[in-house]
Design a protein around this motif. Structure first.
Motif, PDB file in Angstrom:
ATOM      1  N   UNK A   1       0.861  -1.216   0.068  1.00 29.05           N
ATOM      2  CA  UNK A   1      -0.165  -0.146  -0.108  1.00 29.05           C
ATOM      3  C   UNK A   1       0.865   0.702   0.222  1.00 29.05           C
ATOM      4  N   UNK A   2       1.601   1.318   0.853  1.00 28.40           N
ATOM      5  CA  UNK A   2       2.416   2.560   0.869  1.00 28.40           C
ATOM      6  C   UNK A   2       3.368   2.733  -0.152  1.00 28.40           C
ATOM      7  N   UNK A   3       4.181   1.724  -0.821  1.00 29.47           N
ATOM      8  CA  UNK A   3       4.888   1.491  -1.981  1.00 29.47           C
ATOM      9  C   UNK A   3       3.707   2.795  -3.070  1.00 29.47           C
ATOM     10  N   UNK A   4       2.597   2.740  -2.763  1.00 30.36           N
ATOM     11  CA  UNK A   4       1.728   3.888  -4.153  1.00 30.36           C
ATOM     12  C   UNK A   4       2.303   4.999  -4.070  1.00 30.36           C
TER      13      UNK A   4
ATOM     14  N   UNK B   1      -0.641  -4.896 -10.800  1.00 26.77           N
ATOM     15  CA  UNK B   1      -1.110  -5.632 -10.010  1.00 26.77           C
ATOM     16  C   UNK B   1      -2.484  -5.767 -10.176  1.00 26.77           C
ATOM     17  N   UNK B   2      -3.754  -6.709  -9.568  1.00 25.91           N
ATOM     18  CA  UNK B   2      -5.169  -6.492  -9.436  1.00 25.91           C
ATOM     19  C   UNK B   2      -5.486  -5.279  -9.194  1.00 25.91           C
ATOM     20  N   UNK B   3      -6.499  -5.121 -10.028  1.00 30.53           N
ATOM     21  CA  UNK B   3      -7.271  -3.357  -9.791  1.00 30.53           C
ATOM     22  C   UNK B   3      -8.019  -4.255  -8.373  1.00 30.53           C
ATOM     23  N   UNK B   4      -8.346  -4.998  -7.922  1.00 33.37           N
ATOM     24  CA  UNK B   4      -8.843  -5.294  -6.791  1.00 33.37           C
ATOM     25  C   UNK B   4      -8.211  -4.544  -5.815  1.00 33.37           C
ATOM     26  N   UNK B   5      -7.082  -5.323  -5.507  1.00 31.92           N
ATOM     27  CA  UNK B   5      -6.554  -5.137  -4.834  1.00 31.92           C
ATOM     28  C   UNK B   5      -5.574  -3.157  -4.794  1.00 31.92           C
ATOM     29  N   UNK B   6      -5.215  -2.998  -5.643  1.00 28.64           N
ATOM     30  CA  UNK B   6      -4.749  -1.356  -6.300  1.00 28.64           C
ATOM     31  C   UNK B   6      -6.229  -0.761  -5.464  1.00 28.64           C
ATOM     32  N   UNK B   7      -7.589  -0.857  -5.648  1.00 28.00           N
ATOM     33  CA  UNK B   7      -8.421  -0.373  -4.950  1.00 28.00           C
ATOM     34  C   UNK B   7      -8.235  -0.386  -4.121  1.00 28.00           C
ATOM     35  N   UNK B   8      -8.535  -1.570  -3.229  1.00 29.79           N
ATOM     36  CA  UNK B   8      -8.521  -1.846  -1.764  1.00 29.79           C
ATOM     37  C   UNK B   8      -7.672  -0.534  -1.103  1.00 29.79           C
TER      38      UNK B   8
END
Length: 271
Positions: free
Chosen positions: A7-10, A32-39
């Motif tokens: 998360x912090x890497x974003x 990475x997958x969209x759902x994980x990124x969105x979360x």
């Protein structure tokens, strides 16, 4: 890489020319997958580390970072202490100077200054992380990191940024040994084509390496005598900066050879 780290890497994806990033671009940049990124983006936004543009819904850095940055600088005023030294160094040598602190296996810039005296200048991005193996500032810091830290870096594949980036662990180890002998590192075109730089380590309490101070010069102006003159001034200012940070330089270094910086007498990172 753990969930929190992912998360912090974003946050590290933001840059001067990438002030806002949409969900789709985050997916493209990370793979990475969209759902994980969105979360992850939702959680970062809810905690103030990100905010969304009211119209485009793209994400940008949030107010929580301003609060934490101000608090960090109040409690540990690194930028306040280093910026005047960086400014004076840049004015003295007539080139871009910058200071960076260790962050994980890279360096995070905290201060920079360029007197802009020449038509050709180095383009420095304050948001760009500096690799330890491909920059003078990185090698200068790495040379005084604990042996297990060095071993970790040397055991991994060394990314190439140009055809002059050091990629052989044995060559990197040789550079580390040279920095420990003279107290300064020099690279030519190893991270940015056409840019040479000289770096020196910064130390904190107990002689613990904190980061580095460096000067970057367009290679067209990076003559051996100029690099040596920069290295001598840089060494003094790095010691001054370490003292300002409450640190101590671990030992006296050997004097630079008369023709330091000349590839025929002192090997740089890539010859």
């Amino acid at each position: 890489m753990g969930t929190i780290t992912k998360a912090l890497d974003l946050l590290t994806l933001f840059a001067r020319d990438r002030a806002e990033i949409g969900l789709g671009e985050f997916v493209r940049l990370t793979g990475r997958d969209k759902a994980t990124i969105h979360r992850h983006l939702t959680e970062l936004t809810e905690n103030g580390y990100l905010e969304q543009h009211p119209d485009t819904r793209a994400y940008r850095l949030g107010p929580a970072l301003l609060r934490l940055s101000a608090l960090r600088e109040t409690l540990f005023p690194v930028r306040k202490l280093l910026q005047p030294i960086v400014f004076e160094l840049s004015e003295t040598v007539g080139e871009l100077a910058h200071a960076s602190l260790l962050q994980g296996d890279a360096l995070s810039p905290v201060a920079h200054s360029d007197p802009a005296l020449h038509g050709i200048q180095v383009n420095f991005d304050i948001a760009e992380m500096l690799p330890l193996h491909a920059t003078s500032s990185g090698i200068a810091a790495l040379a005084f990191c604990p042996e297990e830290w060095q071993a970790r870096i040397l055991s991994r594949p060394l990314s190439r940024f140009t055809d002059r980036t050091i990629s052989d662990p044995a060559d990197l180890k040789a550079e580390i040994d040279m920095v420990r002998r003279y107290g300064v590192a020099s690279v030519a075109g190893a991270f940015d084509e056409g840019v040479s730089s000289v770096g020196a380590p910064l130390f904190g309490e107990g002689g613990r390496v904190l980061g580095s101070l460096a000067v970057a010069v367009p290679s067209v102006r990076a003559k051996p005598e100029k690099l040596r003159d920069i290295a001598l001034k840089l060494s003094k200012e790095a010691e001054r900066a370490s003292t300002a940070l409450g640190g101590t330089v671990p030992r006296n270094f050997e004097d630079l050879p008369p023709h330091w910086g000349d590839e025929t007498t002192t090997r740089q990172v890539i010859t």
